[in-house]
Design an enzyme around this catalytic site. Structure first.
Site, PDB file in Angstrom:
ATOM      1  N   GLU A  21       0.758  -1.108   0.042  1.00 31.33           N
ATOM      2  CA  GLU A  21       0.057  -0.004   0.122  1.00 31.33           C
ATOM      3  C   GLU A  21       0.978   1.094  -0.019  1.00 31.33           C
ATOM      4  OE1 GLU A  21      -3.658  -0.513   2.303  1.00 31.33           O
ATOM      5  OE2 GLU A  21      -2.339  -2.159   3.511  1.00 31.33           O
ATOM      6  N   SER A 186      -6.330  -2.388   1.857  1.00 32.38           N
ATOM      7  CA  SER A 186      -6.816  -1.678   0.410  1.00 32.38           C
ATOM      8  C   SER A 186      -7.229  -2.875  -0.361  1.00 32.38           C
ATOM      9  CB  SER A 186      -5.771  -1.336  -0.228  1.00 32.38           C
ATOM     10  OG  SER A 186      -5.289   0.203   0.489  1.00 32.38           O
ATOM     11  N   SER A 327     -11.509   9.840   1.115  1.00 30.75           N
ATOM     12  CA  SER A 327     -11.722   8.553   1.876  1.00 30.75           C
ATOM     13  C   SER A 327     -12.838   8.465   2.712  1.00 30.75           C
ATOM     14  CB  SER A 327     -10.294   8.192   2.747  1.00 30.75           C
ATOM     15  OG  SER A 327      -9.135   7.988   1.702  1.00 30.75           O
TER      16      SER A 327
END
Length: 359
Positions: A21, A186, A327
């Site tokens: 990530e 993720s 996000s």
């Protein structure tokens, strides 16, 4: 004679890292660099390369943003190489923006505890538990919190008894199942499997990211999330309004890595989620209980399923959730009345209020 101005609080933003990530972490740093209050904070960008080297990185957010066809990456060419934070003077607080192993799993938290430097987010144990889906679920069930059926596949299990693993999944779980690395985020390495024929390949894909794998029974329901923020001065944690991931299942099976970060995503986020008041209240209650069950601090995003009957089932907790301006964690707090810059400020204040060491 005039008084000299008060020194700004020096915040080290640590990003990049050794996990898969890496690029998402850099993009998170770009968002924080743009939004943090420069009148109050002196920002020190510290990047970690994929090989684990530390560099004093560029403070230009544009260098770390995601863009079409480009994933940002920290390299030793990005700035002066450091031996670690010990080379940087007068850091008041560290804001770890690292995702996945070697950042979200208690490793950097332990380093900062040893150095006696305050930092944003969960401590060593909570970070480690929150990163490992097996132990996360064990802690949840130990506190009487609802989780779905699952099977853990340890390295030795798979290397010496693949047929036994397949038989166990068949006996204990209903298809479809989701095969995941036990310690990754993720949605990296996650595969939906509709029958036994795809199970072995999915486990191998997950093992590319983590030798320990978890197989979870698919739960029919809406994917709902809730943001939790620690309380000031020992007060109880706060829960945001819930949000929802809405996936166009005609185009995408589930909310995987590509759907999360692609410009052509077939998923959208919605905050607040359109839920009955009693269900929304249950989501918020469970989110706080999950946060407290692992001993989290600072921030976490709690993901749940809401079934057609209104039952709320915990999926997982993320102690360092995605934190770009778009996000879900910041979006849910925005919908709850706390803007992105205010959220950054609140997290830093919570970190400075908390001592390092046993607490």
């Amino acid at each position: 004679m005039t008084d000299s101005p008060a020194r700004k609080i020096r915040v080290a933003l640590v990003f990049g890292g050794r996990s898969g990530e890496h690029a998402i972490s850099a993009a998170t740093a770009a968002g924080v660099m743009k939004a943090i209050d420069r009148d109050r904070y002196d920002v020190l960008p510290v990047g970690i390369t994929r090989e684990g080297r530390w560099v004093l990185a560029s403070g230009d957010p544009a260098q770390w943003e995601l863009s079409a066809g480009r994933l940002p990456e920290v390299t030793t060419d990005a700035g002066r190489e450091l031996a670690g934070l010990n080379e940087v003077d007068d850091v008041d607080v560290v804001f770890p923006l690292l995702h996945g192993p070697y950042g979200e799993d208690g490793t950097i938290q332990g380093l900062l505890e040893l150095a006696g430097v305050p930092y944003v987010g969960a401590g060593v144990l909570a970070s480690a538990v929150g990163m490992d889906k097996q132990f996360m679920k064990l802690v949840f069930t130990g506190h009487g919190l609802p989780v779905g059926p699952y099977v853990v596949v340890k390295p030795r299990d798979w290397e010496h008894g693949q047929s036994e693993v397949v038989a166990r999944v068949q006996a204990e779980l209903k298809f479809p199942v989701f095969v995941k690395p036990a310690r990754a985020g993720s949605s990296l390495g996650v595969t939906r499997v509709d029958d036994l024929t795809g199970l072995a390949d999915a486990i191998e894909e997950a093992r590319f990211h983590d030798p320990k794998v978890i197989v979870e029974e698919g739960i029919a329901g809406r994917e709902i999330e809730c943001a939790v923020l620690g309380g000031r001065g020992g007060a109880a944690p706060r829960a945001s309004v819930p949000g929802e991931i809405v996936v166009d299942h005609a185009e995408a099976q589930f909310y995987d890595f590509e759907e999360k970060y692609s410009a052509d995503s077939h998923a959208r986020t919605q905050a607040p989620a359109d839920l009955p008041d009693d269900v929304a209240a249950r989501v918020r209650e469970l989110a706080v209980q999950a946060f407290e069950s692992i001993g989290a601090e600072g921030l976490s995003r709690v993901d749940v399923f809401v079934t057609p009957e209104g039952e709320v089932i915990l999926n997982e907790i993320n102690t360092l959730p995605g934190f770009t301006p778009i996000s879900m964690y910041p979006q849910m707090w925005q919908a709850s009345g706390i803007s992105y810059p205010e959220l950054i400020d609140e997290l830093i204040r919570l970190a400075l209020e908390r001592p390092t060491g046993l607490r």
